[in-house]
Design a protein around this motif. Structure first.
Motif, PDB file in Angstrom:
ATOM      1  N   MET A   1       0.815  -1.191   0.000  1.00 35.17           N
ATOM      2  CA  MET A   1       0.000   0.000   0.000  1.00 35.17           C
ATOM      3  C   MET A   1       0.862   1.259   0.000  1.00 35.17           C
ATOM      4  N   TYR A   2       1.844   1.320   0.887  1.00 36.07           N
ATOM      5  CA  TYR A   2       2.750   2.467   0.949  1.00 36.07           C
ATOM      6  C   TYR A   2       4.155   1.970   0.650  1.00 36.07           C
ATOM      7  N   HIS A  29       4.287  -3.047   5.985  1.00 37.93           N
ATOM      8  CA  HIS A  29       3.965  -2.917   4.560  1.00 37.93           C
ATOM      9  C   HIS A  29       5.153  -3.177   3.637  1.00 37.93           C
ATOM     10  N   SER A  31       7.731  -1.242   3.261  1.00 32.38           N
ATOM     11  CA  SER A  31       8.004   0.051   2.621  1.00 32.38           C
ATOM     12  C   SER A  31       9.444   0.489   2.816  1.00 32.38           C
TER      13      SER A  31
END
Length: 141
Positions: A1-2, A29, A31
């Motif tokens: 998502m991120y 996530h 990230s």
């Protein structure tokens, strides 16, 4: 998502809380995190050290970013940059340039009249950003 998270920092406890929160998000996530310090070009910060002209804000930024990167757990994909310019514009431009999906910023949690009279960098980024901005308030001591 991120995939990419940008975390502006100034070395304050609010910024430290934002870095810690971004690290947790990144862990969940997968990230990458970009910690960024903006040496405000609207402030005079040049000084002389040992006969050499240096920018005190940039020096401070190097230390602040290094400490923020060191706060991350091993295995966290984190990098840091010190930039110069207007803080709000520079943060937004940087987030766009790295393809950030989220900006995580600390907030002082002002209340009452101060909130309306003193426009904070965080508040302006929230209003102007084209990507989501997560504000994190430091724990009160």
């Amino acid at each position: 998502m991120y995939e990419t998270i940008v975390v502006p920092t100034d070395g304050s406890s609010q910024s430290d809380a934002a870095v810690d929160h971004a690290v947790e998000l990144a862990r969940h996530h997968g990230s990458e995190i970009h910690v960024v310090y903006v040496a405000d070009s609207n402030r005079d910060s040049l000084t002389t050290q040992g006969g050499e002209v240096v920018d005190a804000l940039e020096q401070e930024g190097e230390q602040v970013v290094s400490e923020a990167v060191d706060r991350a757990d091993a295995g966290t994909d984190i990098s840091g940059d010190v930039l110069t310019g207007d803080p709000v514009e520079t943060i937004l431009d940087y987030a766009h340039s790295v393809g950030s999906g989220l900006i995580v910023m600390g907030t002082a949690g002002r209340r009452g009249l101060d909130r309306f009279l003193l426009g904070s960098t965080t508040e302006r980024v929230v209003r102007l950003s084209s990507v989501p901005v997560l504000t994190v308030r430091a724990q009160e001591e």
